[in-house]
Design a protein around this motif. Sequence first.
Motif, PDB file in Angstrom:
ATOM      1  N   THR A 395       0.701  -1.211   0.007  1.00  0.00           N
ATOM      2  CA  THR A 395       0.176  -0.039  -0.078  1.00  0.00           C
ATOM      3  C   THR A 395       0.820   1.400   0.052  1.00  0.00           C
ATOM      4  O   THR A 395       0.368   2.364  -0.296  1.00  0.00           O
ATOM      5  CB  THR A 395      -0.959   0.018   1.464  1.00  0.00           C
ATOM      6  N   ARG A 396       2.289   1.123   0.279  1.00  0.00           N
ATOM      7  CA  ARG A 396       3.118   2.343   0.093  1.00  0.00           C
ATOM      8  C   ARG A 396       3.845   2.527  -1.157  1.00  0.00           C
ATOM      9  O   ARG A 396       4.538   3.325  -1.289  1.00  0.00           O
ATOM     10  CB  ARG A 396       4.159   1.945   1.044  1.00  0.00           C
ATOM     11  N   TYR A 397       3.402   1.623  -2.280  1.00  0.00           N
ATOM     12  CA  TYR A 397       3.757   2.085  -3.648  1.00  0.00           C
ATOM     13  C   TYR A 397       3.512   3.547  -4.047  1.00  0.00           C
ATOM     14  O   TYR A 397       4.319   4.252  -4.700  1.00  0.00           O
ATOM     15  CB  TYR A 397       3.029   1.355  -4.620  1.00  0.00           C
ATOM     16  N   PRO A 398       2.331   3.989  -3.710  1.00  0.00           N
ATOM     17  CA  PRO A 398       2.318   5.385  -4.078  1.00  0.00           C
ATOM     18  C   PRO A 398       3.212   6.544  -3.561  1.00  0.00           C
ATOM     19  O   PRO A 398       3.580   7.433  -3.934  1.00  0.00           O
ATOM     20  CB  PRO A 398       0.773   5.797  -3.592  1.00  0.00           C
ATOM     21  N   ARG A 399       3.724   6.229  -2.122  1.00  0.00           N
ATOM     22  CA  ARG A 399       4.796   6.716  -1.265  1.00  0.00           C
ATOM     23  C   ARG A 399       6.024   6.796  -2.282  1.00  0.00           C
ATOM     24  O   ARG A 399       6.760   7.673  -2.240  1.00  0.00           O
ATOM     25  CB  ARG A 399       4.584   6.358   0.060  1.00  0.00           C
ATOM     26  N   ILE A 486       0.939  13.420  -5.191  1.00  0.00           N
ATOM     27  CA  ILE A 486       1.372  12.239  -6.129  1.00  0.00           C
ATOM     28  C   ILE A 486       0.719  11.090  -5.186  1.00  0.00           C
ATOM     29  O   ILE A 486      -0.111  10.119  -5.647  1.00  0.00           O
ATOM     30  CB  ILE A 486       2.713  12.177  -6.239  1.00  0.00           C
ATOM     31  N   GLU A 487       1.222  11.005  -3.797  1.00  0.00           N
ATOM     32  CA  GLU A 487       0.802  10.075  -3.042  1.00  0.00           C
ATOM     33  C   GLU A 487      -0.849   9.826  -2.756  1.00  0.00           C
ATOM     34  O   GLU A 487      -1.356   8.560  -2.968  1.00  0.00           O
ATOM     35  CB  GLU A 487       1.482   9.939  -1.655  1.00  0.00           C
ATOM     36  N   THR A 488      -1.199  11.017  -2.760  1.00  0.00           N
ATOM     37  CA  THR A 488      -2.708  10.946  -2.347  1.00  0.00           C
ATOM     38  C   THR A 488      -3.592  10.521  -3.732  1.00  0.00           C
ATOM     39  O   THR A 488      -4.423   9.404  -3.621  1.00  0.00           O
ATOM     40  CB  THR A 488      -3.230  12.560  -2.172  1.00  0.00           C
ATOM     41  N   ALA A 489      -2.926  11.103  -4.827  1.00  0.00           N
ATOM     42  CA  ALA A 489      -3.853  10.545  -6.073  1.00  0.00           C
ATOM     43  C   ALA A 489      -3.537   9.240  -6.416  1.00  0.00           C
ATOM     44  O   ALA A 489      -4.529   8.459  -6.865  1.00  0.00           O
ATOM     45  CB  ALA A 489      -3.040  11.453  -7.416  1.00  0.00           C
ATOM     46  N   PHE A 490      -2.493   8.574  -6.245  1.00  0.00           N
ATOM     47  CA  PHE A 490      -2.113   7.200  -6.792  1.00  0.00           C
ATOM     48  C   PHE A 490      -2.618   5.992  -5.651  1.00  0.00           C
ATOM     49  O   PHE A 490      -2.419   5.048  -5.878  1.00  0.00           O
ATOM     50  CB  PHE A 490      -0.682   7.140  -7.052  1.00  0.00           C
ATOM     51  N   SER A 491      -2.991   6.645  -4.302  1.00  0.00           N
ATOM     52  CA  SER A 491      -3.343   5.712  -3.328  1.00  0.00           C
ATOM     53  C   SER A 491      -4.978   5.510  -3.731  1.00  0.00           C
ATOM     54  O   SER A 491      -5.331   4.408  -3.213  1.00  0.00           O
ATOM     55  CB  SER A 491      -3.373   6.663  -2.045  1.00  0.00           C
ATOM     56  N   SER A 492      -5.589   6.247  -4.735  1.00  0.00           N
ATOM     57  CA  SER A 492      -7.063   6.150  -4.559  1.00  0.00           C
ATOM     58  C   SER A 492      -7.504   6.518  -6.251  1.00  0.00           C
ATOM     59  O   SER A 492      -7.671   7.685  -6.507  1.00  0.00           O
ATOM     60  CB  SER A 492      -7.860   6.892  -3.662  1.00  0.00           C
ATOM     61  N   ALA A 493      -7.384   5.508  -6.964  1.00  0.00           N
ATOM     62  CA  ALA A 493      -8.089   5.508  -8.240  1.00  0.00           C
ATOM     63  C   ALA A 493      -9.294   6.268  -8.517  1.00  0.00           C
ATOM     64  O   ALA A 493     -10.020   5.674  -7.394  1.00  0.00           O
ATOM     65  CB  ALA A 493      -7.889   4.444  -9.099  1.00  0.00           C
ATOM     66  N   GLU A 494      -9.460   6.957  -9.166  1.00  0.00           N
ATOM     67  CA  GLU A 494     -11.083   7.575  -9.361  1.00  0.00           C
ATOM     68  C   GLU A 494     -11.994   6.605 -10.085  1.00  0.00           C
ATOM     69  O   GLU A 494     -12.951   6.598  -9.609  1.00  0.00           O
ATOM     70  CB  GLU A 494     -10.725   8.743 -10.169  1.00  0.00           C
ATOM     71  N   HIS A 495     -11.108   5.928 -11.171  1.00  0.00           N
ATOM     72  CA  HIS A 495     -12.010   4.881 -11.754  1.00  0.00           C
ATOM     73  C   HIS A 495     -10.810   3.784 -12.146  1.00  0.00           C
ATOM     74  O   HIS A 495      -9.759   4.204 -12.181  1.00  0.00           O
ATOM     75  CB  HIS A 495     -12.486   5.416 -13.126  1.00  0.00           C
ATOM     76  N   LEU A 496     -11.629   2.549 -12.155  1.00  0.00           N
ATOM     77  CA  LEU A 496     -10.563   1.446 -12.415  1.00  0.00           C
ATOM     78  C   LEU A 496     -11.452   0.451 -13.303  1.00  0.00           C
ATOM     79  O   LEU A 496     -12.660  -0.089 -12.734  1.00  0.00           O
ATOM     80  CB  LEU A 496     -10.133   0.721 -11.178  1.00  0.00           C
ATOM     81  N   PHE A 497     -10.986   0.091 -14.235  1.00  0.00           N
ATOM     82  CA  PHE A 497     -11.458  -1.067 -15.095  1.00  0.00           C
ATOM     83  C   PHE A 497     -10.614  -2.350 -15.016  1.00  0.00           C
ATOM     84  O   PHE A 497      -9.318  -2.276 -15.274  1.00  0.00           O
ATOM     85  CB  PHE A 497     -11.862  -0.421 -16.645  1.00  0.00           C
TER      86      PHE A 497
END
Lengths: 568, 268
Positions: A395-399, A486-497
């Motif tokens: 879960t730290r990848y975005p960090r 960066i961390e905030t955005a990539f921790s929670s995708a807005e949409h995912l298919f």
Amino acid sequence: MAEYLIKNGFVFDPVIGIRGDIADIAIKDCKFVETSEVKDPKVIDAAGKTVMAGGVDVHAHVAGPKVNVGRNFRPEDKLFTYKPRSGVERMQGGFSVPTTIRTGYNYARMGYTTVMEAAMPPLYARHTHEEIRDTPILDQGAYPVFGNNWFVLEYLRNDEIENTAAYVAWLLRATKGYAVKVVNPGGTEAWGWGLNCENIHDPVPYFNITPAQIVKGLIEANEYLGLPHSMHIHANNLGNPGNYTTTLDTFRLSEGIRPRSKFGRDQVMHHTHVQFHSYGGDSWANFESKAPEIIDYVNSHDNITIDLGAVTLDETTTMTADGPFEHHLTELNHLKWANTDVELETGSGVVPYIYSPSIKVCAIQWCIGLELALLAKDPMRVFLSTDHPNAGPFTRYPRIMKWLMSEEARNQQIDSFKYRDKVIDATNLAGIDRELDLYEIAQMTRAGPAKALGLSQIYGGLAPGLDADVAVYDFNPNEPYAPDDIETAFSSAEHLFKTGVQVIRDHEIVSNGNKRTLWVNAKVNENPQVMRDVREKFLRYYTVTLNNYEVSGHYLPNPYVIEVDATQ
Amino acid sequence: METVTLTMKNQPDLYLEADNITPDAFAGKKVEEIADLHVYVGREQHRLGEFFEVSGRAGATPETTKIVINGDLSRVKYIGMKMTGGEIVVNSDLDMYVGAWMQGGRITVNGNVDSFAGTGMKGGELIINGNAGNYLGAAYRGDWRGMSGGKIIVSGNAGSDIGTFMTGGEIIIGGDVDVHVATHAEGGRIVIKGNAKSRLGGQMVEGEIYVFGTIDLMMPGFAYRQDVDIDMDGIKGRFALYEGDLGERHRKRKGQTIYGKIYQLIEA
């Protein structure tokens, strides 16, 4: 089936070679298609947002007996981390060793859609597949471990590559495995005698074979079969000061060998969590980074890929089939320890670990993981990982992306270290001003790993014909941003298919997806000797019969079989 | 100091998990807002006001908030969990986890408490005018970080496994204790004014245990060193000093090896 059009996003995709230009991405049924092919699509407005293919993780410990030991013996890891059921989401718990349910959801939240379980003990393949089955959304495969397997040691002692290959093919089929994994070759077997193999020429007791022979033989067997992925190794001497020479010696075993695979990969060796293998010095007192030496070799040899194993400075749970290493670790930190021997095949250990910014060695380890990525010349061959959960939770990848993309973020971290100056002296990170861009991040987290896995025909990009795995992040790379954005955005995708199914809508998980389990069915010529050896070993040594060993169909409700023909 | 009074009016069907009963959660809230705080019964979420009559007023901060609780609370868990300041007075027996992970302030229980009182406690005072159950001031299941600060005073007896993985702070038991005291401890002090049974200090590497009464069986990992005279903090008399657990690793400080210490009273 459904059609979607993701409009006007900033697209980063190494497969079609698009670097943040505005483009539309079309999905029809479960694949990407040309935008002209969708007639009445549901439109997703991605204006001002980042669009990337679904992430691919080549190496994480997310399913199987050793992960479950971590869950069982760390109830404190779940303390205050439970989340009750809500909507389609089932109950979740755990931080460094999350439940299978949380594993699936948290990868999806980061925009990841494919995750490989990095070490499956063949004897416990059923357990591993049960947990994979219970992990929602993600496509997954598992790597059975071969580097301490008695069959492999006996065949390779006599240079019997064809028999090794036949056994590998049989075991992949029996365990529904994906690739050839090697962990501390020979060392885990030696641990059965209370010994270890500390370099590639250290002989394995009783079997009279060296780690070098095991590694080279398994590369050759892997290429004999032409498997989708290369041999995937965790080398000897992990985690010890001065171990970088062992790592370079291990790399050199691949010299002169070219891939013989129809699956589009260029490497014959994938070396995992290289951070743990890039250490100089001869004690913890003069411990230092040898990342430049290691990455120089990787940069100049295109038949090798690596992943980082980057330290995230968290409290986590280490777990590996490297039994002797885990014993070494519990002697260092005095925390609880679990260790197991898996008859004829492998072993493993589990120890909790705290990577504290106040400890010099931990801070140096943090620097090394990032140095490897920042000194890499070809991001298509150097992949982002934490060896989850060993160097930190996935879960730290975005960090990690934040640190790789922002010198300011790195300097903030370095300045907060208790032994800042000593850490700077022992590492190179403070002198590196490179900041990766999102195209390079997409190479390290999507296109690169998909290619190395031999899966670039389905994953890793947005080109028409590939599986429709795509994430939209609420991140505008063309506007000023703070590192933490960066961390905030990539921790929670807005949409995912995921394969054309919308799994996340407006940051909420709305579907448990259509998960598949990948495995490799390699056909080889009939090999009566190997089949006789298998029957004999099961009669003489195994505590289970063959019938209770093989993973049958119902463990994989939604299999994706990759056929390989190695008959000749 | 402002006072909020809770009076139990309805018993829960199962057990009530009331980690919101803390000065931290109450501070700055009106009576109606306090009654609206959530509690759990099994997996069902309820309002605090369904079980308690709420009266009085809360202070602006935890430090200026006192909570007095009346009625039969023998099925209420987690009172005072993680509190950082202020005061709670409970005029009843209590179920498990009172004062767990508390960091400051004071809890007084005028009754008996069940197990895991003061689990992982970091600071403050937990006073139990009655008996305590098992795992008093111990670490959470699996954790290696037990009580690290603060003070627990029990006027009566305590159960087994008190002070497991303790690293600091003080536990004073007025009466007797059951087996397993300060297992794995790396600091802290436990004073037992009554009798102890066996397995005191198993795998202990640092810390102190004082026993005023009898010890049924000393661990074989503890060795008698000498008799010492002590007069401090209400501990007065001649004690036999044992050191251990000799089977464990022990760090050195200024060249001296540090051991866990058990002091047993010889004469007052």
